[in-house]
Scaffold this motif. Structure first.
Motif, PDB file in Angstrom:
ATOM      1  N   LEU A  66       0.638  -0.589   0.285  1.00 36.19           N
ATOM      2  CA  LEU A  66      -0.257  -0.195   0.449  1.00 36.19           C
ATOM      3  C   LEU A  66       0.876   1.694   0.023  1.00 36.19           C
ATOM      4  N   SER A  67       2.218   1.151   0.211  1.00 39.12           N
ATOM      5  CA  SER A  67       3.615   2.044   0.487  1.00 39.12           C
ATOM      6  C   SER A  67       3.956   2.197  -0.945  1.00 39.12           C
ATOM      7  N   SER A  68       3.370   1.379  -1.421  1.00 37.28           N
ATOM      8  CA  SER A  68       3.954   2.119  -3.128  1.00 37.28           C
ATOM      9  C   SER A  68       2.554   2.122  -4.499  1.00 37.28           C
ATOM     10  N   LYS A  69       3.257   3.568  -4.786  1.00 39.55           N
ATOM     11  CA  LYS A  69       2.286   3.595  -5.749  1.00 39.55           C
ATOM     12  C   LYS A  69       2.415   2.795  -7.032  1.00 39.55           C
ATOM     13  N   ASN A  70       2.910   1.756  -6.976  1.00 39.47           N
ATOM     14  CA  ASN A  70       3.136   0.674  -8.469  1.00 39.47           C
ATOM     15  C   ASN A  70       2.515  -0.205  -7.693  1.00 39.47           C
ATOM     16  N   GLY A  71       2.445  -0.315  -6.521  1.00 38.66           N
ATOM     17  CA  GLY A  71       1.870  -1.464  -5.543  1.00 38.66           C
ATOM     18  C   GLY A  71       0.849  -1.561  -5.961  1.00 38.66           C
ATOM     19  N   VAL A  72      -0.256  -0.242  -5.661  1.00 36.65           N
ATOM     20  CA  VAL A  72      -1.225  -0.293  -5.374  1.00 36.65           C
ATOM     21  C   VAL A  72      -1.581  -0.302  -6.948  1.00 36.65           C
ATOM     22  N   ALA A  73      -1.414   0.470  -7.542  1.00 39.29           N
ATOM     23  CA  ALA A  73      -1.702   0.291  -8.811  1.00 39.29           C
ATOM     24  C   ALA A  73      -1.391  -1.193  -9.714  1.00 39.29           C
ATOM     25  N   ALA A  74      -0.954  -2.225  -8.704  1.00 47.28           N
ATOM     26  CA  ALA A  74      -1.179  -3.647  -9.590  1.00 47.28           C
ATOM     27  C   ALA A  74      -2.202  -4.246  -9.016  1.00 47.28           C
ATOM     28  N   PHE A  75      -1.656  -3.555  -7.832  1.00 47.48           N
ATOM     29  CA  PHE A  75      -3.645  -4.582  -6.904  1.00 47.48           C
ATOM     30  C   PHE A  75      -4.788  -3.695  -7.062  1.00 47.48           C
ATOM     31  N   HIS A  76      -5.019  -2.851  -7.577  1.00 47.98           N
ATOM     32  CA  HIS A  76      -5.424  -2.265  -8.248  1.00 47.98           C
ATOM     33  C   HIS A  76      -6.394  -3.032  -9.212  1.00 47.98           C
ATOM     34  N   ALA A  77      -5.087  -3.114 -10.282  1.00 47.49           N
ATOM     35  CA  ALA A  77      -6.211  -4.189 -11.911  1.00 47.49           C
ATOM     36  C   ALA A  77      -6.429  -5.438 -11.294  1.00 47.49           C
ATOM     37  N   PHE A  78      -5.598  -6.379 -10.171  1.00 49.39           N
ATOM     38  CA  PHE A  78      -5.658  -7.720  -9.736  1.00 49.39           C
ATOM     39  C   PHE A  78      -7.289  -7.420  -9.121  1.00 49.39           C
ATOM     40  N   LEU A  79      -7.206  -6.185  -8.546  1.00 53.98           N
ATOM     41  CA  LEU A  79      -8.891  -6.412  -8.201  1.00 53.98           C
ATOM     42  C   LEU A  79      -9.419  -6.333  -9.136  1.00 53.98           C
ATOM     43  N   LYS A  80      -9.982  -5.836  -9.734  1.00 55.86           N
ATOM     44  CA  LYS A  80     -10.222  -5.021 -10.501  1.00 55.86           C
ATOM     45  C   LYS A  80     -10.781  -6.836 -11.968  1.00 55.86           C
ATOM     46  N   THR A  81     -10.144  -8.027 -11.742  1.00 51.62           N
ATOM     47  CA  THR A  81     -10.670  -8.649 -12.765  1.00 51.62           C
ATOM     48  C   THR A  81     -11.427  -9.559 -11.319  1.00 51.62           C
ATOM     49  N   GLU A  82     -11.535  -9.123 -10.614  1.00 56.12           N
ATOM     50  CA  GLU A  82     -11.759  -9.811  -9.057  1.00 56.12           C
ATOM     51  C   GLU A  82     -13.646  -9.055  -8.513  1.00 56.12           C
ATOM     52  N   PHE A  83     -13.866  -7.986  -9.831  1.00 53.15           N
ATOM     53  CA  PHE A  83     -14.940  -7.203  -8.998  1.00 53.15           C
ATOM     54  C   PHE A  83     -14.960  -6.594  -8.267  1.00 53.15           C
ATOM     55  N   SER A  84     -13.492  -6.349  -7.201  1.00 50.26           N
ATOM     56  CA  SER A  84     -13.605  -6.429  -6.144  1.00 50.26           C
ATOM     57  C   SER A  84     -12.517  -4.871  -5.517  1.00 50.26           C
ATOM     58  N   GLU A  85     -13.051  -4.078  -6.639  1.00 52.77           N
ATOM     59  CA  GLU A  85     -11.405  -2.770  -6.479  1.00 52.77           C
ATOM     60  C   GLU A  85     -12.525  -1.899  -6.053  1.00 52.77           C
ATOM     61  N   GLU A  86     -13.934  -2.171  -5.366  1.00 52.83           N
ATOM     62  CA  GLU A  86     -13.525  -0.743  -4.277  1.00 52.83           C
ATOM     63  C   GLU A  86     -13.559  -0.738  -3.139  1.00 52.83           C
ATOM     64  N   ASN A  87     -13.560  -1.887  -2.771  1.00 52.03           N
ATOM     65  CA  ASN A  87     -12.061  -1.962  -1.112  1.00 52.03           C
ATOM     66  C   ASN A  87     -11.131  -0.719  -1.117  1.00 52.03           C
ATOM     67  N   LEU A  88     -10.730  -1.111  -2.687  1.00 51.30           N
ATOM     68  CA  LEU A  88      -9.197  -0.269  -1.948  1.00 51.30           C
ATOM     69  C   LEU A  88      -9.002   1.121  -2.713  1.00 51.30           C
ATOM     70  N   GLU A  89     -10.103   1.166  -3.701  1.00 48.13           N
ATOM     71  CA  GLU A  89     -10.477   2.835  -3.961  1.00 48.13           C
ATOM     72  C   GLU A  89     -11.704   3.502  -2.713  1.00 48.13           C
TER      73      GLU A  89
END
Length: 200
Positions: A66-89
């Motif tokens: 979560l402290s990494s801008k790149n990490g957050v972007a990659a994690f968000h990309a993954f969550l979108k494939t699981e249709f659960s990106e709202e938690n991170l957003e």
């Protein structure tokens, strides 16, 4: 879930492919790509090594991800494939919310966040219990920078215990980590794991 591959073969393969596609797009847009294009030689290799350390650090802890801008972007990309990106957003919206200093803007933004993520008809409703939802609603009556803390904390725990382990086990992250490990061990670019170093 991708455990029952025989029942959902197409869905699982499509999710994996979509994550790799999103991750590829993210990497092209990352600081590594943009900064490397502006620099030459050792500076470029330094950027690649720094990025590799960043990628490998994501598996050390959820905090490091979560402290990494790149990490957050990659994690968000993954969550979108699981249709659960709202938690991170929601978590990110809360982090930005805490930076607001104007009381007027704070109250206005608090209501927008509630309507988007917390309310019963919210378009990006996060998975929190009724008690937390009502506590957050009450907090809005006198909005402060901490009015979403309980809800944010619960969505963070949910991501850390559920989505984060699956992210680390995903084939796309494994590939990225392997590239990062190869880059860390060699001055060669992470995109050239099996190629001979170029001589320019």
């Amino acid at each position: 879930m991708c455990r029952t591959l025989s029942a959902f073969p197409t869905t699982c393969l499509e999710r994996a492919k979509e994550f790799k596609t999103r991750l590829g797009i993210f990497l092209h847009k990352s600081d590594l790509s943009s900064d490397a294009a502006k620099s030459e030689g050792n500076s470029k290799h330094g950027k690649e090594r720094n990025f590799s350390e960043d990628v490998l650090g994501w598996r050390e802890s959820f905090d490091m991800l979560l402290s990494s801008k790149n990490g957050v972007a990659a994690f968000h990309a993954f969550l979108k494939t699981e249709f659960s990106e709202e938690n991170l957003e929601f978590w990110l919206a809360c982090e930005e919310f805490k930076k607001i200093r104007s009381a007027t803007k704070l109250a206005s933004r608090a209501h927008r966040i509630f309507e988007e993520f917390i309310g019963s008809e919210a378009p990006k409703e996060v998975n929190i219990d009724h008690e937390t939802r009502e506590l957050t609603r009450t907090n809005l009556q006198a909005a402060t920078a901490t009015c979403f803390d309980v809800a944010q904390g619960k969505t963070r725990i949910l991501m850390e215990k559920d989505s984060y382990p699956r992210f680390l086990k995903s084939p796309a992250y494994h590939d990225l980590a392997a590239q990062a490990s190869a880059t860390g061990a060699s001055p060669c670019s992470c995109s050239c794991r099996s190629a001979e170093p170029s001589h320019t």
